[in-house]
Design a protein around this motif. Structure first.
Motif, PDB file in Angstrom:
ATOM      1  N   PHE A  91       4.381  -3.909  -4.365  1.00  0.00           N
ATOM      2  CA  PHE A  91       3.743  -2.624  -4.667  1.00  0.00           C
ATOM      3  C   PHE A  91       3.220  -2.057  -3.359  1.00  0.00           C
ATOM      4  CE2 PHE A  91       1.093   0.489  -6.709  1.00  0.00           C
ATOM      5  CZ  PHE A  91       1.709   0.699  -7.928  1.00  0.00           C
ATOM      6  N   ASP A  92       3.717  -0.900  -2.959  1.00  0.00           N
ATOM      7  CA  ASP A  92       3.344  -0.291  -1.690  1.00  0.00           C
ATOM      8  C   ASP A  92       2.282   0.777  -1.914  1.00  0.00           C
ATOM      9  OD1 ASP A  92       3.126   0.657   0.846  1.00  0.00           O
ATOM     10  OD2 ASP A  92       5.261   1.038   1.146  1.00  0.00           O
ATOM     11  N   LEU A  93       1.030   0.423  -1.628  1.00  0.00           N
ATOM     12  CA  LEU A  93      -0.072   1.366  -1.781  1.00  0.00           C
ATOM     13  C   LEU A  93      -0.280   2.234  -0.543  1.00  0.00           C
ATOM     14  CD1 LEU A  93      -2.763  -0.907  -3.501  1.00  0.00           C
ATOM     15  CD2 LEU A  93      -1.441   0.932  -4.563  1.00  0.00           C
ATOM     16  N   SER A  94       0.474   1.995   0.505  1.00  0.00           N
ATOM     17  CA  SER A  94       0.245   2.701   1.765  1.00  0.00           C
ATOM     18  C   SER A  94       1.095   3.954   1.922  1.00  0.00           C
ATOM     19  CB  SER A  94       0.519   1.766   2.949  1.00  0.00           C
ATOM     20  OG  SER A  94       1.898   1.436   3.030  1.00  0.00           O
ATOM     21  N   VAL A  95       1.895   4.314   0.911  1.00  0.00           N
ATOM     22  CA  VAL A  95       2.827   5.427   1.095  1.00  0.00           C
ATOM     23  C   VAL A  95       2.103   6.754   1.335  1.00  0.00           C
ATOM     24  CG1 VAL A  95       4.762   4.393  -0.156  1.00  0.00           C
ATOM     25  CG2 VAL A  95       3.011   5.651  -1.428  1.00  0.00           C
ATOM     26  N   GLY A  96       0.965   6.959   0.686  1.00  0.00           N
ATOM     27  CA  GLY A  96       0.226   8.200   0.904  1.00  0.00           C
ATOM     28  C   GLY A  96      -0.266   8.315   2.336  1.00  0.00           C
ATOM     29  N   SER A  97      -0.815   7.234   2.871  1.00  0.00           N
ATOM     30  CA  SER A  97      -1.273   7.226   4.261  1.00  0.00           C
ATOM     31  C   SER A  97      -0.097   7.354   5.226  1.00  0.00           C
ATOM     32  CB  SER A  97      -2.045   5.949   4.556  1.00  0.00           C
ATOM     33  OG  SER A  97      -3.217   5.877   3.768  1.00  0.00           O
ATOM     34  N   VAL A 277      -3.243  15.012   4.167  1.00  0.00           N
ATOM     35  CA  VAL A 277      -2.376  15.755   3.259  1.00  0.00           C
ATOM     36  C   VAL A 277      -1.608  14.823   2.317  1.00  0.00           C
ATOM     37  CG1 VAL A 277      -0.375  15.759   4.800  1.00  0.00           C
ATOM     38  CG2 VAL A 277      -0.700  17.645   3.180  1.00  0.00           C
ATOM     39  N   GLY A 278      -1.451  13.555   2.718  1.00  0.00           N
ATOM     40  CA  GLY A 278      -0.683  12.636   1.882  1.00  0.00           C
ATOM     41  C   GLY A 278      -1.503  11.894   0.855  1.00  0.00           C
ATOM     42  N   ALA A 279      -2.810  12.177   0.788  1.00  0.00           N
ATOM     43  CA  ALA A 279      -3.674  11.409  -0.118  1.00  0.00           C
ATOM     44  C   ALA A 279      -3.218  11.506  -1.567  1.00  0.00           C
ATOM     45  CB  ALA A 279      -5.120  11.879   0.021  1.00  0.00           C
TER      46      ALA A 279
END
Length: 356
Positions: A91-97, A277-279
């Motif tokens: 599970f990749d939670l870092s995509v927004g950052s 902006v990616g949050a």
């Protein structure tokens, strides 16, 4: 009562295929329920399109349908990366950052450093790929659990996107801490987010290409099938000879690359670099990937379902906007859709296991 022994098939006789366990006991009601689980989301999507088209004639126009696809293009691309990471039970939670820091580095490359559109795009894509590699190494080499590793990098790179510009947004004409800018957002770069080919927006074309590529990769290539095997049973895949560690790193590299691609397209579409902006893209991408579980009764990560999930959310939000629904209700609606899709998906999975 005597029982006759089963006779052997005659030469050339084709026996009917064996029935699935429980097939004879399935009632018409259970078959209808299975059909609803399998096709329910697609039916609901078609019904929503019909309702919105009847109530708002401007909804079902080529311009508006392309606008919906354009609005979900970046989300769907990022969500496809999340889907690949989920295919190895990660599970990749870092995509927004990753989207945020890619946008800021791409904008800085154009405006602060004047490197030109080609180098700016390459820097954005490499940034996403490197972040994916870092995530993969933390998980495989350092043995940090997936969610904890990507949660940590989420904060690191969210903060990094602020450090690049000292917390300031980037636009053409703005310099770093009073210095004169060396470049600007060129037309060649913004065309990636704002241009079109034969009337079809470029981000939509990129989405179609990426979707086909991910589907073919996961379904048709050996590496893709091994990724799914790792997600299904990591130990069994290892005993079968799969390089589990490398495959897990590969999944996160692909996720980071696609998040970087989404960041490049977002910077080109907005024509500026906005902080954080990616949050919002983490929630939207994860929602699309999880809603995709309910498409065609997949009950697992799948690229086609992810794109359908993104389009489904886009259709709902676009239709509600046309009906003058308040903007602050969007997160509530997305949450309801996500919960509903998960209930349908996991209820179907539970019923299948119970039937066995």
């Amino acid at each position: 009562m005597t029982r006759t022994a089963p006779t052997a098939p005659a030469p050339g006789e084709v026996l009917p295929p064996p029935r699935e366990p429980g097939a004879a006991r399935r009632s018409p009601l259970s078959r209808v329920r299975d059909a609803i689980f399998r096709y329910g989301l697609l039916i609901l999507l078609a019904a929503l399109v019909v309702v919105f088209a009847v109530t708002q004639p401007a909804f079902f126009t080529t311009f508006n349908l392309l606008s919906i696809l354009l609005s979900v293009a970046v989300v769907a691309i990022v969500a496809l990366g999340v889907t690949v990471s989920m295919s190895v039970d990660g599970f990749d939670l870092s995509v927004g950052s990753t989207v945020s820091i890619t946008v800021m580095l791409t904008a800085a490359s154009l405006v602060y450093w004047g490197l030109g559109p080609v180098l700016a795009v390459l820097i954005g894509l490499v940034t996403g790929t490197v972040i994916g590699l870092i995530n993969g190494l933390l998980i495989v080499v350092a043995r940090v659990p997936d969610m904890l590793a990507t949660l940590g990098t989420m904060f690191v790179f969210a903060g990094g996107s602020l450090l690049i510009t000292a917390g300031q947004s980037i636009a053409s004409g703005s310099g770093y801490q009073g210095a004169a800018p060396k470049g600007s957002f060129t037309d060649a770069f913004t065309w990636l987010g704002q241009g079109d080919v034969l009337g079809v927006p470029v981000p939509v074309i990129v989405l179609v290409v990426v979707t086909v590529a991910v589907i073919l990769f996961l379904v048709r290539t050996r590496s893709g099938r091994l990724l799914r095997a790792v997600g299904g049973n990591r130990e069994a895949a290892r005993l079968a000879g799969a390089r589990v560690g490398r495959l897990r790193v590969l999944a996160y590299v692909i996720s980071g690359f696609l998040a970087g691609l989404g960041g490049v397209l977002l910077a080109a579409r907005t024509g500026r670099g906005d902080v954080n902006v990616g949050a919002d893209y983490l929630l939207q991408a994860v929602s699309a990937a999880l809603i995709g579980f309910a498409v065609l009764g997949a009950n697992r990560p799948n690229a086609f379902g992810t794109v359908v999930g993104a389009i489904f959310v886009g259709v709902v939000l676009n239709g509600l906007t046309m009906l003058n629904a308040p903007y602050y209700a969007q997160d509530f609606v997305q949450g309801l859709l996500l919960v509903g899709a998960l209930v349908v998906s996991f209820s179907a999975l539970f019923n299948r296991k119970a039937a066995r």
